[in-house]
Design a protein around this motif. Structure first.
Motif, PDB file in Angstrom:
ATOM      1  N   GLU A   1      45.357  32.948  42.000  1.00 50.07           N
ATOM      2  CA  GLU A   1      45.193  31.889  41.018  1.00 50.07           C
ATOM      3  C   GLU A   1      43.732  31.606  40.727  1.00 50.07           C
ATOM      4  OE1 GLU A   1      46.645  27.264  40.293  1.00 50.07           O
ATOM      5  OE2 GLU A   1      47.291  28.384  42.063  1.00 50.07           O
ATOM      6  N   SER A   2      42.850  31.781  41.715  1.00 51.94           N
ATOM      7  CA  SER A   2      41.420  31.501  41.521  1.00 51.94           C
ATOM      8  C   SER A   2      40.762  32.476  40.567  1.00 51.94           C
ATOM      9  CB  SER A   2      40.692  31.529  42.869  1.00 51.94           C
ATOM     10  OG  SER A   2      40.816  32.818  43.456  1.00 51.94           O
ATOM     11  N   GLN A   3      41.403  33.637  40.354  1.00 49.83           N
ATOM     12  CA  GLN A   3      40.824  34.652  39.476  1.00 49.83           C
ATOM     13  C   GLN A   3      41.292  34.501  38.034  1.00 49.83           C
ATOM     14  OE1 GLN A   3      38.508  36.928  40.321  1.00 49.83           O
ATOM     15  NE2 GLN A   3      38.446  35.923  42.325  1.00 49.83           N
ATOM     16  N   GLN A   4      42.200  33.570  37.768  1.00 47.21           N
ATOM     17  CA  GLN A   4      42.689  33.381  36.418  1.00 47.21           C
ATOM     18  C   GLN A   4      41.667  32.603  35.599  1.00 47.21           C
ATOM     19  OE1 GLN A   4      45.521  34.933  35.608  1.00 47.21           O
ATOM     20  NE2 GLN A   4      45.490  35.648  37.737  1.00 47.21           N
ATOM     21  N   GLN A   5      41.401  32.996  34.366  1.00 51.33           N
ATOM     22  CA  GLN A   5      40.442  32.321  33.513  1.00 51.33           C
ATOM     23  C   GLN A   5      40.979  32.286  32.095  1.00 51.33           C
ATOM     24  OE1 GLN A   5      38.796  34.325  31.064  1.00 51.33           O
ATOM     25  NE2 GLN A   5      40.046  36.063  31.747  1.00 51.33           N
ATOM     26  N   SER A   6      40.462  31.376  31.289  1.00 54.16           N
ATOM     27  CA  SER A   6      40.945  31.206  29.929  1.00 54.16           C
ATOM     28  C   SER A   6      39.838  31.253  28.902  1.00 54.16           C
ATOM     29  CB  SER A   6      41.701  29.871  29.799  1.00 54.16           C
ATOM     30  OG  SER A   6      40.837  28.792  30.154  1.00 54.16           O
ATOM     31  N   LEU A   7      38.560  31.337  29.334  1.00 52.65           N
ATOM     32  CA  LEU A   7      37.455  31.353  28.389  1.00 52.65           C
ATOM     33  C   LEU A   7      37.303  32.714  27.722  1.00 52.65           C
ATOM     34  CD1 LEU A   7      34.766  29.315  30.377  1.00 52.65           C
ATOM     35  CD2 LEU A   7      36.277  28.512  28.550  1.00 52.65           C
ATOM     36  N   LEU A   8      37.660  33.762  28.417  1.00 47.67           N
ATOM     37  CA  LEU A   8      37.557  35.117  27.888  1.00 47.67           C
ATOM     38  C   LEU A   8      38.941  35.769  27.888  1.00 47.67           C
ATOM     39  CD1 LEU A   8      34.364  36.352  29.770  1.00 47.67           C
ATOM     40  CD2 LEU A   8      34.478  35.607  27.398  1.00 47.67           C
ATOM     41  N   TYR A   9      39.129  36.692  26.967  1.00 48.39           N
ATOM     42  CA  TYR A   9      40.356  37.474  27.000  1.00 48.39           C
ATOM     43  C   TYR A   9      40.326  38.396  28.215  1.00 48.39           C
ATOM     44  CZ  TYR A   9      41.342  35.959  22.233  1.00 48.39           C
ATOM     45  OH  TYR A   9      41.611  35.209  21.127  1.00 48.39           O
ATOM     46  N   SER A  10      41.424  38.483  28.930  1.00 46.79           N
ATOM     47  CA  SER A  10      41.453  39.346  30.115  1.00 46.79           C
ATOM     48  C   SER A  10      41.226  40.800  29.748  1.00 46.79           C
ATOM     49  CB  SER A  10      42.795  39.185  30.839  1.00 46.79           C
ATOM     50  OG  SER A  10      43.864  39.530  29.989  1.00 46.79           O
ATOM     51  N   SER A  11      41.647  41.211  28.543  1.00 48.64           N
ATOM     52  CA  SER A  11      41.475  42.604  28.126  1.00 48.64           C
ATOM     53  C   SER A  11      40.002  42.971  28.009  1.00 48.64           C
ATOM     54  CB  SER A  11      42.190  42.851  26.798  1.00 48.64           C
ATOM     55  OG  SER A  11      41.648  42.021  25.778  1.00 48.64           O
ATOM     56  N   ASP A  12      39.129  41.982  27.669  1.00 51.21           N
ATOM     57  CA  ASP A  12      37.700  42.270  27.561  1.00 51.21           C
ATOM     58  C   ASP A  12      37.140  42.718  28.899  1.00 51.21           C
ATOM     59  OD1 ASP A  12      37.724  41.605  24.901  1.00 51.21           O
ATOM     60  OD2 ASP A  12      37.151  39.515  25.252  1.00 51.21           O
ATOM     61  N   LEU A  13      37.590  42.070  29.962  1.00 52.47           N
ATOM     62  CA  LEU A  13      37.111  42.429  31.289  1.00 52.47           C
ATOM     63  C   LEU A  13      37.792  43.690  31.801  1.00 52.47           C
ATOM     64  CD1 LEU A  13      37.043  38.878  32.930  1.00 52.47           C
ATOM     65  CD2 LEU A  13      35.109  40.169  32.014  1.00 52.47           C
ATOM     66  N   GLU A  14      39.120  43.782  31.636  1.00 55.87           N
ATOM     67  CA  GLU A  14      39.876  44.883  32.219  1.00 55.87           C
ATOM     68  C   GLU A  14      39.531  46.221  31.576  1.00 55.87           C
ATOM     69  OE1 GLU A  14      43.933  43.806  31.939  1.00 55.87           O
ATOM     70  OE2 GLU A  14      43.744  42.054  33.216  1.00 55.87           O
ATOM     71  N   LEU A  15      39.289  46.270  30.264  1.00 53.17           N
ATOM     72  CA  LEU A  15      38.943  47.524  29.624  1.00 53.17           C
ATOM     73  C   LEU A  15      37.613  48.041  30.128  1.00 53.17           C
ATOM     74  CD1 LEU A  15      39.552  49.724  27.598  1.00 53.17           C
ATOM     75  CD2 LEU A  15      38.520  48.323  25.810  1.00 53.17           C
ATOM     76  N   GLY A  16      36.627  47.138  30.223  1.00 54.47           N
ATOM     77  CA  GLY A  16      35.323  47.561  30.730  1.00 54.47           C
ATOM     78  C   GLY A  16      35.392  48.028  32.163  1.00 54.47           C
ATOM     79  N   GLU A  17      36.150  47.312  32.984  1.00 52.68           N
ATOM     80  CA  GLU A  17      36.299  47.710  34.384  1.00 52.68           C
ATOM     81  C   GLU A  17      37.026  49.047  34.506  1.00 52.68           C
ATOM     82  OE1 GLU A  17      38.323  44.498  36.160  1.00 52.68           O
ATOM     83  OE2 GLU A  17      36.590  43.146  36.170  1.00 52.68           O
ATOM     84  N   SER A  18      38.065  49.233  33.692  1.00 55.39           N
ATOM     85  CA  SER A  18      38.821  50.486  33.740  1.00 55.39           C
ATOM     86  C   SER A  18      37.951  51.662  33.321  1.00 55.39           C
ATOM     87  CB  SER A  18      40.053  50.391  32.835  1.00 55.39           C
ATOM     88  OG  SER A  18      40.914  49.363  33.262  1.00 55.39           O
ATOM     89  N   THR A  19      37.156  51.461  32.259  1.00 53.47           N
ATOM     90  CA  THR A  19      36.294  52.542  31.787  1.00 53.47           C
ATOM     91  C   THR A  19      35.267  52.920  32.839  1.00 53.47           C
ATOM     92  OG1 THR A  19      36.572  51.777  29.511  1.00 53.47           O
ATOM     93  CG2 THR A  19      34.724  53.252  29.962  1.00 53.47           C
ATOM     94  N   ARG A  20      34.643  51.901  33.462  1.00 51.66           N
ATOM     95  CA  ARG A  20      33.649  52.194  34.509  1.00 51.66           C
ATOM     96  C   ARG A  20      34.289  52.938  35.676  1.00 51.66           C
ATOM     97  NH1 ARG A  20      31.737  47.097  32.938  1.00 51.66           N
ATOM     98  NH2 ARG A  20      32.991  46.057  34.534  1.00 51.66           N
ATOM     99  N   ALA A  21      35.495  52.560  36.048  1.00 48.08           N
ATOM    100  CA  ALA A  21      36.169  53.235  37.152  1.00 48.08           C
ATOM    101  C   ALA A  21      36.461  54.694  36.812  1.00 48.08           C
ATOM    102  CB  ALA A  21      37.468  52.498  37.495  1.00 48.08           C
ATOM    103  N   ILE A  22      36.854  54.944  35.547  1.00 48.46           N
ATOM    104  CA  ILE A  22      37.121  56.328  35.122  1.00 48.46           C
ATOM    105  C   ILE A  22      35.847  57.156  35.185  1.00 48.46           C
ATOM    106  CG2 ILE A  22      37.746  57.751  33.132  1.00 48.46           C
ATOM    107  CD1 ILE A  22      39.728  55.557  32.325  1.00 48.46           C
ATOM    108  N   LEU A  23      34.754  56.608  34.679  1.00 48.97           N
ATOM    109  CA  LEU A  23      33.487  57.348  34.673  1.00 48.97           C
ATOM    110  C   LEU A  23      33.008  57.625  36.087  1.00 48.97           C
ATOM    111  CD1 LEU A  23      31.557  55.600  31.736  1.00 48.97           C
ATOM    112  CD2 LEU A  23      33.196  57.484  31.671  1.00 48.97           C
ATOM    113  N   GLN A  24      33.172  56.659  36.987  1.00 52.16           N
ATOM    114  CA  GLN A  24      32.757  56.865  38.376  1.00 52.16           C
ATOM    115  C   GLN A  24      33.575  57.975  39.035  1.00 52.16           C
ATOM    116  OE1 GLN A  24      33.141  53.008  40.198  1.00 52.16           O
ATOM    117  NE2 GLN A  24      31.390  52.135  39.076  1.00 52.16           N
ATOM    118  N   ALA A  25      34.873  58.028  38.722  1.00 46.87           N
ATOM    119  CA  ALA A  25      35.719  59.078  39.300  1.00 46.87           C
ATOM    120  C   ALA A  25      35.299  60.455  38.797  1.00 46.87           C
ATOM    121  CB  ALA A  25      37.185  58.816  38.953  1.00 46.87           C
TER     122      ALA A  25
END
Length: 502
Positions: free
Chosen positions: A101-125
């Motif tokens: 619950e502490s990680q839930q936020q409403s100021l930003l769209y979750s997709s904005d964070l998750e797409l960037g994180e997913s892309t970085r993880a792919i590049l690192q792999a």
């Protein structure tokens, strides 16, 4: 289109039929799209693509955003493959903290964070493993994370340029669950392969694929049937009859029955097609068996594809006539196969026929019957096109082809379920007729492109020694109608004795 490059320079799938369709495989260091609804075989083809690279010592990386690593391992194990020894699997899953619950936020769209994180993880792999072949499964997850078409396109373009700089051949999978109308990757990818699955009203599902696009490369267009079995995917390229031709002598093939050969003007020519028409029970199959027997006696190989009759019954009844088909199979002179039209696609059937001719040197092919073959086809027009290509191919390879069609009815006007008389080089007509209180059989040749033939009608019988052909029926008129008129003298009957037929 440019001339296909050398196969050694291509990234092969390890699926012979698919590599043939693609002109040897995929051009290296490019991005490709493999799309299809769930269950069409995308994951299996992708795994074969990576395993084929592993055989050549190439590093493979499977990036999964939808399936777990354990699910991929189980899928591979069902085909007898082991991923741990050959390719790396990078499982991109959201961290467990996202559910707190502490990680839930409403100021930003979750997709904005998750797409960037997913892309970085792919590049690192990719940076960590330096793969030569990459599979990204699936684009539906990235499309949902992007949230919009513009951002999604920019993300795909960025990944394309990054992978190109890494010297990797990339296969992206799309299960078409997010937006089936989105063609963003079509315009970006070097090539696109589409997989389809059809469920007929009865029988097993049918799968087919089509190369929708391949820049700078010749490929075989149209739909190609394929199956998924233990051991992977097998693709059956659409038969193109004009691709090859074998030089052969157009000799006449005798049947072993002098009266039948006389009726056919000396015999059937090598490299020609013969259609045998008649109602049920007139002996169409036995007539083809007679030519198979004669071919084997000449030392030639023959093949029979039986749709309607159970092989055990066929072996028993021909053995009673002194024809041991089973022994010929054991000697490698006859290839006979029971075909289940509900389970076999037309493309796979054509592939099996072609294999018999190309690999085993078969010079005589029997298809018994086209009624059964028709049930494997969605439309009659498609059947005619399939048969046309198959007959053209067999003719160019010097193989004599015999086909049977069971007509509807017994006497009088006959209805033919599919009209292929214009395709066949020779058409043999079998009929029942009544004379002197007996049901008799008549045979005639109504067409022969490759030479002359008798225009007479002969009676024939089926007995313990096989076929018996009589003299021309000159004293009857209207035999083909079923109830003929006698117009001759008693001594001119010309009928077979009552004991000569079953």
């Amino acid at each position: 289109m440019t001339t296909p490059t050398e196969p050694s320079k291509k990234a092969r799938f390890g699926i012979a039929g698919l590599d043939s369709i693609l002109g040897g495989g995929l051009t290296r260091d490019r991005l490709y799209l493999l799309e299809g609804e769930p269950g069409t075989g995308k994951t299996t083809i992708a795994l074969q693509f990576l395993l084929e690279g592993a055989k050549a010592g190439e590093v493979g990386l499977y990036i999964t955003l939808s399936e777990t690593k354990q699910e991929l391992s189980d899928n591979a194990a069902s085909h007898g493959w082991s991923l741990d020894e050959h390719i790396s699997v990078f499982e991109l899953v959201p961290p467990e903290s996202l559910f707190e619950e502490s990680q839930q936020q409403s100021l930003l769209y979750s997709s904005d964070l998750e797409l960037g994180e997913s892309t970085r993880a792919i590049l690192q792999a990719v940076e960590a493993r330096k793969p030569s072949r990459i599979v990204l499964d699936s684009l539906s997850e990235i499309r949902l994370l992007a949230g919009g078409s513009l951002r999604y396109r920019r993300q795909i373009l960025a990944l394309k340029h990054y992978f190109a700089g890494q010297g990797a051949t990339v296969l992206m999978l799309d299960d078409l669950t997010a937006d089936i109308m989105d063609k963003t990757v079509h315009s970006v990818a070097q090539g696109v392969v589409r997989l389809d699955e059809m469920a007929p009203e009865y029988g097993a599902e049918r799968r087919r694929l089509r190369v929708a696009k391949y820049r700078g490369q010749r490929f075989r267009g149209g739909y190609h049937d394929f199956t998924i079995a233990t051991g992977g995917v097998e693709v059956f390229p659409r038969l193109v009859a004009l691709e090859g031709k074998t030089a052969f002598a157009r000799t006449r093939l005798a049947s072993g029955i002098s009266e039948l050969d006389a009726l056919l003007g000396g015999g059937i020519e090598q490299g020609s097609s013969t259609l045998i028409l008649g109602p049920a029970g007139t002996g169409k199959s036995l007539l083809t068996v007679q030519y198979v027997r004669a071919a084997i006696a000449r030392g030639e190989k023959a093949a029979m594809f039986v749709f309607d009759e159970e092989l055990g019954i066929l072996f028993d009844r021909t053995r009673q006539m002194g024809i041991d088909l089973e022994a010929s199979c054991d000697q490698g002179l006859l290839f006979i196969e029971q075909v289940d039209a509900a389970e076999l696609s037309p493309g796979e059937f054509a592939h099996r026929v072609r294999t018999c001719v190309d690999s085993h040197g078969v010079k005589l092919v029997v298809i018994d019957s086209l009624n059964g073959y028709q049930t494997a086809m969605p439309q009659e027009n498609a059947l005619i096109l399939h048969i046309h290509e198959l007959l053209q191919y067999l003719t160019r390879q010097g193989a004599a082809t015999f086909m049977t069609v069971a007509q509807h009815g017994l006497v009088g006007d006959m209805a033919t379920p599919v009209d292929l008389t214009y395709l066949a080089d020779t058409v043999v007509l079998l009929r029942y007729f009544e004379a002197l209180g007996r049901v008799r059989r008549a045979i005639s040749v109504v067409k022969k492109r490759t030479g002359t033939h008798e225009d007479t009608i002969r009676e024939y019988g089926i007995g313990s020694s096989g076929l018996t052909i009589g003299a021309p029926l000159v004293a009857f008129q209207g035999v083909l109608r079923g109830v003929p008129d006698y117009v001759g003298q008693e001594e001119d009957l010309g009928l077979l004795p009552s004991g000569g037929a079953l």
